[in-house]
Scaffold this motif. Structure first.
Motif, PDB file in Angstrom:
ATOM      1  N   GLY A 101       0.644  -1.061  -0.036  1.00  0.00           N
ATOM      2  CA  GLY A 101       0.012  -0.094   0.145  1.00  0.00           C
ATOM      3  C   GLY A 101       0.831   1.199   0.038  1.00  0.00           C
ATOM      4  O   GLY A 101       0.191   2.487   0.149  1.00  0.00           O
ATOM      5  N   LEU A 102       2.118   1.257  -0.203  1.00  0.00           N
ATOM      6  CA  LEU A 102       2.980   2.148  -0.395  1.00  0.00           C
ATOM      7  C   LEU A 102       3.092   2.752  -1.821  1.00  0.00           C
ATOM      8  O   LEU A 102       3.969   3.833  -1.950  1.00  0.00           O
ATOM      9  CB  LEU A 102       4.355   2.023   0.327  1.00  0.00           C
ATOM     10  N   GLY A 103       2.320   2.525  -2.715  1.00  0.00           N
ATOM     11  CA  GLY A 103       2.436   2.858  -3.881  1.00  0.00           C
ATOM     12  C   GLY A 103       1.124   2.038  -4.594  1.00  0.00           C
ATOM     13  O   GLY A 103       0.338   1.409  -3.827  1.00  0.00           O
ATOM     14  N   ASP A 104       0.892   2.170  -5.965  1.00  0.00           N
ATOM     15  CA  ASP A 104       0.061   1.356  -6.650  1.00  0.00           C
ATOM     16  C   ASP A 104       0.662   0.921  -7.894  1.00  0.00           C
ATOM     17  O   ASP A 104       1.854   1.182  -8.347  1.00  0.00           O
ATOM     18  CB  ASP A 104      -1.270   2.227  -6.701  1.00  0.00           C
ATOM     19  N   TYR A 105       0.051   0.131  -8.822  1.00  0.00           N
ATOM     20  CA  TYR A 105       0.386  -0.195 -10.036  1.00  0.00           C
ATOM     21  C   TYR A 105       0.765   0.814 -10.983  1.00  0.00           C
ATOM     22  O   TYR A 105       1.897   0.894 -11.770  1.00  0.00           O
ATOM     23  CB  TYR A 105      -0.422  -1.208 -10.912  1.00  0.00           C
ATOM     24  N   ASP A 106       0.177   2.113 -11.082  1.00  0.00           N
ATOM     25  CA  ASP A 106       0.616   3.187 -11.721  1.00  0.00           C
ATOM     26  C   ASP A 106       1.917   3.839 -11.307  1.00  0.00           C
ATOM     27  O   ASP A 106       2.900   4.151 -12.254  1.00  0.00           O
ATOM     28  CB  ASP A 106      -0.406   4.370 -11.497  1.00  0.00           C
ATOM     29  N   THR A 107       2.068   3.897  -9.854  1.00  0.00           N
ATOM     30  CA  THR A 107       3.363   4.497  -9.394  1.00  0.00           C
ATOM     31  C   THR A 107       4.418   3.479  -9.735  1.00  0.00           C
ATOM     32  O   THR A 107       5.640   3.868 -10.015  1.00  0.00           O
ATOM     33  CB  THR A 107       3.554   4.991  -7.826  1.00  0.00           C
ATOM     34  N   GLN A 108       4.325   2.249  -9.577  1.00  0.00           N
ATOM     35  CA  GLN A 108       5.184   1.072  -9.893  1.00  0.00           C
ATOM     36  C   GLN A 108       5.675   1.374 -11.220  1.00  0.00           C
ATOM     37  O   GLN A 108       6.967   1.225 -11.597  1.00  0.00           O
ATOM     38  CB  GLN A 108       4.638  -0.238  -9.642  1.00  0.00           C
ATOM     39  N   PHE A 109       4.858   1.292 -12.196  1.00  0.00           N
ATOM     40  CA  PHE A 109       5.089   1.468 -13.740  1.00  0.00           C
ATOM     41  C   PHE A 109       5.788   2.700 -14.129  1.00  0.00           C
ATOM     42  O   PHE A 109       6.769   2.641 -14.698  1.00  0.00           O
ATOM     43  CB  PHE A 109       3.698   1.525 -14.488  1.00  0.00           C
ATOM     44  N   VAL A 110       5.338   3.837 -13.490  1.00  0.00           N
ATOM     45  CA  VAL A 110       6.462   5.087 -13.748  1.00  0.00           C
ATOM     46  C   VAL A 110       7.618   5.174 -13.038  1.00  0.00           C
ATOM     47  O   VAL A 110       8.483   5.628 -13.715  1.00  0.00           O
ATOM     48  CB  VAL A 110       5.277   6.282 -13.444  1.00  0.00           C
ATOM     49  N   ALA A 111       7.667   4.502 -11.980  1.00  0.00           N
ATOM     50  CA  ALA A 111       8.837   4.345 -11.460  1.00  0.00           C
ATOM     51  C   ALA A 111      10.026   3.570 -12.237  1.00  0.00           C
ATOM     52  O   ALA A 111      10.944   3.965 -12.350  1.00  0.00           O
ATOM     53  CB  ALA A 111       8.914   3.743 -10.166  1.00  0.00           C
ATOM     54  N   GLY A 112       9.367   2.547 -12.959  1.00  0.00           N
ATOM     55  CA  GLY A 112      10.079   1.865 -13.842  1.00  0.00           C
ATOM     56  C   GLY A 112      10.587   2.517 -15.188  1.00  0.00           C
ATOM     57  O   GLY A 112      11.823   2.507 -15.498  1.00  0.00           O
TER      58      GLY A 112
END
Length: 141
Positions: free
Chosen positions: A77-88
């Motif tokens: 819960g410290l991010g979501d799929y969108d933040t994970q994707f953009v982080a990549g």
């Protein structure tokens, strides 16, 4: 052989990539903020440090590498799929400019035999700083 760019030049090159507003949209179609992506990256780096997820100690596909930390951070819960994707995306932009390679997969990069935990964490922290500085700000009413 490519010379390693200076920190200032590297930051400017990545900032140019991050100026493309399309960078900041996740797979859901939602735009994410630079702060949210930075939070996700920092949380992943903390997890790797706290649990000593050193690539020298864990083989590829062990579940203890950068990609796994980003997924775990999302699941916590410290991010979501969108933040994970953009982080990549941000990690890969930074790594492309750092290495001079035309393409870098951040997961493969983090699992390379020469990588260290310190190196992976530094790249995450640099990507987080770039996201916070160059990403969209929260919309205020």
């Amino acid at each position: 052989m490519n010379a390693t760019p200076t920190t200032t030049v590297l930051a400017e090159q990545v900032a140019s990539d991050l100026a493309d507003r399309r960078t900041w949209y996740g797979p859901s179609g939602a735009q994410v903020t630079g702060a949210a992506v930075a939070h996700h990256l920092k949380a992943a780096a903390r997890l790797m440090q706290q649990q000593n997820w050193d690539p020298q100690l864990y083989p590829p596909f062990s579940g203890r590498h950068l990609r796994d930390a980003l997924v775990s951070t999302k699941n916590d819960g410290l991010g979501d799929y969108d933040t994970q994707f953009v982080a990549g995306r941000i990690l890969e932009s930074l790594l492309r400019h750092l290495t001079g390679a035309p393409f870098v997969d951040y997961g493969a990069w983090s699992e390379h035999a020469t990588r260290t935990l310190e190196h992976v964490v530094r790249v995450c922290q640099a990507a987080a700083a770039l996201a916070a500085e160059h990403g969209p700000r929260p919309v205020t009413a």
